[in-house]
Each structure stands twice: as structure tokens, then as C-alpha cells.
Design an enzyme around this catalytic site. Structure first.
Site, PDB file in Angstrom:
ATOM      1  CD  GLU A  16      -2.721  -1.323   2.423  1.00 20.80           C
ATOM      2  OE1 GLU A  16      -3.813  -0.769   2.577  1.00 20.80           O
ATOM      3  OE2 GLU A  16      -2.194  -2.019   3.300  1.00 20.80           O
ATOM      4  CE1 TYR A 210      -7.240   3.463  -1.019  1.00 22.50           C
ATOM      5  CE2 TYR A 210      -6.763   1.316  -2.005  1.00 22.50           C
ATOM      6  CZ  TYR A 210      -6.866   2.134  -0.901  1.00 22.50           C
ATOM      7  OH  TYR A 210      -6.602   1.627   0.330  1.00 22.50           O
ATOM      8  NE  ARG A 249     -12.440   2.515   7.165  1.00 18.76           N
ATOM      9  CZ  ARG A 249     -11.588   2.091   6.222  1.00 18.76           C
ATOM     10  NH1 ARG A 249     -10.633   2.842   5.772  1.00 18.76           N
ATOM     11  NH2 ARG A 249     -11.727   0.886   5.715  1.00 18.76           N
ATOM     12  CD  GLU A 264      -9.856  -4.443   7.241  1.00 21.56           C
ATOM     13  OE1 GLU A 264      -8.688  -4.734   7.564  1.00 21.56           O
ATOM     14  OE2 GLU A 264     -10.121  -3.709   6.267  1.00 21.56           O
ATOM     15  CG  ASN A 266      -8.730  -0.620   7.966  1.00 24.70           C
ATOM     16  OD1 ASN A 266      -8.040  -1.358   7.287  1.00 24.70           O
ATOM     17  ND2 ASN A 266     -10.050  -0.632   7.912  1.00 24.70           N
ATOM     18  N   GLY A 270      -6.724   5.114   5.606  1.00 26.59           N
ATOM     19  CA  GLY A 270      -6.385   6.059   4.553  1.00 26.59           C
ATOM     20  C   GLY A 270      -6.711   7.489   4.950  1.00 26.59           C
TER      21      GLY A 270
END
Ligand SMILES: Nc1ncnc2c1ncn2[C@@H]1O[C@H](COP(=O)(O)OP(=O)(O)O)[C@@H](O)[C@H]1O
Ligand SMILES: [Mg+2]
Length: 302
Positions: A16, A210, A249, A264, A266, A270
Site C-alpha cells: 500500500e 481508490y 476505522r 476488520e 484499520n 487512509g
């Protein structure tokens, strides 16, 4: 608050990297606009020990994935004694590992989709039978939907496993959740309004995340207030169950009957201009730059 000299950690070596450069540059610009003495720092190009030598007082972690979001970097910063944003060593490592996350949630009675650990010699037809079709195959420790497949027929399971196994030694098959997808941004102890994600694509994959312009983000989510509040409470419990801190998040989905399943967490989400946490912040009147400052204020060591 005077933060001193701040390093925005960006780039790194994970899959990433590109996204992280976008996140980090956004954060850098915003912090500078707020008068913070912020500088970019790419751990793929420089040694972390330089942070100390150059007198950085704080780090904003804008790295995603392995080596930035998995606890290793956090351990190094602890060792150097430099306060950093987001979760600590253990929580970062746990959150990047979907299998361990799911086990902890299950132990705390929090809902997450049924899964099976895959390996070369497993009976793929038996897995297909147990979880039903379609199902999801994913590497345990990737992000951005990398290496992930929605498997529609039992015959495709092995191929999906092989693809995921290129990214991680640990691969799981997960029961398909057929309802809407949501994400809950957490800032301090507060859960921001949930965002509902809709894509006409197969699922919320790398393109949808994205590049696609047909991904829809609904905020407010459109859920009844009571349901929204219950799900926000679930997000916070899931966050605490892994010991997460600062911000993050939580990704989750609902099934057809409205029952939630945690996907999940994060721990370094982002932070591009189109990212979800900034979007949720905007919905409560917090600008991108204010959000960056708030995250930086929550930096800690130990
Ligand atoms: N069990 C599942 N059922 C249905 N869709 C899923 C499931 N697991 C993942 N997805 C889809 O794949 C996307 C990525 O999955 P996620 O577990 O959040 O991994 P990543 O770390 O790559 O974001 C989700 O946003 C969702 O669209
Ligand atoms: Mg996700």
C-alpha cells in the site's frame, strides 16, 4: 498545542505504499497549513534512528499495511521514545491479523463471520460445503483488498487460495455476508457517523476503493437512529477488544436480516482527500486539517 518538530511517516515498503504517499502528503500539507513544523519521512528511504538524531518530537503515522501498521514500526518508535499517533504495538499487530482479530472478538462475544483457515492439503470441497457459496478468500494480513477473491463456485476455491497465498502464509475463507457494508471511524473515544458503502462492482475491491467513480458513500448511512447507535457501540467495543488507541476505522457488514459482522479494524486508515475517516469527520464539522491536528494531539508513547 506546540507539537515541536513532527515527522509524517509515509511511503514505506508495503503493497500500500502508493496510497500511503497520498495519505502522508495530504497530512503533511494540512499540518503545515495549521502552522505545525511538519516534515515528510519515508522509512523505505531512511533509517528510523534518524528521527531521534534529527530531533523529531512526534510522529504522525501515515503508513499502511505491513511494516507501518503492524506493530513493528510502533515498537521501534517506543524504543526510540518518540510519541506517535494511533494504536500501540500489540493492538497494531492484532488488528493487521484478521484471524487473531476474529478470535479475540469471538472470545468477547462480538459478532464476526465464520471462517476456516486454508492450507494446501485441506479439502476445498468440504470448506465450500461448510461455508456455502459465494464465500470470501483473503490473506490474513493484507489491506486494500489485495489478494482477495469472492468465490462464486466451489471449483474456484483452490485458485483463490493460491492467489491469496502469494501474499501471505495465512489465508482464510470467510462466509459471505450479503447485506450492506459500513465503516465506523473512531477518533479518541468517539465513533463518528457510520458511512454506508455501495459499489456496483463484485465487492469493495482495490479499484472501488481508490479509482472507481461509481462507488457510493452514504453519510448519514440511512439506518434508523437506534440501529446506528447500536452499531457505533459495537465498533467501539471491537476497537477496545483489540486494545486500539487514538483513532482507527472499523469495517463491518450487515446480513439480510440486519445482523452485524465485524470484518476488520484499520489502525492507520487512509487519509487521502477521498478517504473515509476524513469524510466522516466532515459530517460532524471537523475539517481535514482539524482532524489531522486532533489525531496528532492523541499521540502517545507506551
Ligand atoms: N465475508 C465477507 N462477505 C462479503 N463481503 C466481504 C467479506 N469480507 C470482505 N468483503 C468485501 O471485501 C472488502 C475488503 O475486505 P476487508 O476484510 O475489509 O479487507 P481489507 O483489509 O482488504 O480492507 C470489504 O470492504 C467487503 O466489500
Ligand atoms: Mg477493509
Amino acid at each position: 498545542m506546540n507539537f515541536g518538530k513532527v515527522a509524517v511517516l509515509l511511503g514505506g515498503k508495503s503493497a500500500e505504499r502508493k496510497i500511503s504517499l497520498m495519505s502522508g502528503n495530504g497530512v503533511l500539507k494540512a499540518l503545515r497549513a495549521k502552522g505545525v513544523d511538519a516534515h515528510p519521512f519515508d522509512p523505505a528511504q531512511r533509517e528510523l534512528a534518524e528521527l531521534k538524531r534529527e530531533g523529531f518530537a512526534r510522529c504522525f503515522v501515515a503508513l499502511h499495511g505491513r511494516g507501518g501498521e503492524d506493530g513493528t514500526l510502533q515498537g521501534a518508535l517506543e524504543y526510540l521514545g518518540i510519541p506517535y499517533t494511533g494504536s500501540g504495538v500489540l493492538a497494531s499487530a492484532l488488528a493487521l491479523d484478521k484471524v487473531r482479530s476474529k478470535r479475540l472478538w469471538a472470545a468477547e462475544g462480538l459478532p464476526t463471520a465464520e471462517h476456516v483457515l486454508l492450507h494446501e492439503k485441506i479439502s476445498f470441497p468440504a470448506v465450500a460445503k461448510r461455508l456455502g457459496m459465494p464465500l470470501f478468500v483473503k490473506p490474513a494480513s493484507e489491506g486494500s483488498s489485495v489478494g482477495m477473491t469472492k468465490v462464486r463456485a466451489a471449483g474456484g476455491l483452490k485458485k483463490a487460495y493460491k492467489l491469496a497465498a502469494r501474499h501471505d502464509a495465512v489465508v482464510i475463507a470467510e462466509k459471505f455476508i450479503d447485506g450492506p457494508e459500513l465503516t465506523g471511524a473512531i477518533l479518541g473515544e468517539r465513533v463518528l457517523p457510520l458511512i454506508r458503502i455501495e459499489t456496483p462492482r463484485e465487492f469493495y475491491d482495490y479499484q472501488a476503493k481508490y479509482f472507481a467513480d461509481d462507488t457510493r458513500y452514504l453519510i448519514p448511512s440511512g439506518l434508523p437512529k437506534k440501529k446506528e447507535n447500536q452499531l457505533q457501540a459495537l465498533c467501539l467495543k471491537a476497537f477496545h477488544a483489540l486494545g486500539c488507541q487514538g483513532w482507527g476505522r472499523v469495517d463491518l457488514m450487515l446480513d439480510r436480516r440486519g445482523r452485524p459482522y465485524l470484518l476488520e479494524i484499520n489502525t492507520s486508515p487512509g487519509m487521502t482527500g477521498h478517504s473515509l475517516v476524513p469524510m466522516a469527520a466532515r459530517a460532524v464539522g471537523l475539517s481535514y486539517a482539524d482532524l489531522c491536528i486532533r489525531i496528532l494531539e492523541l499521540a502517545h508513547v507506551g
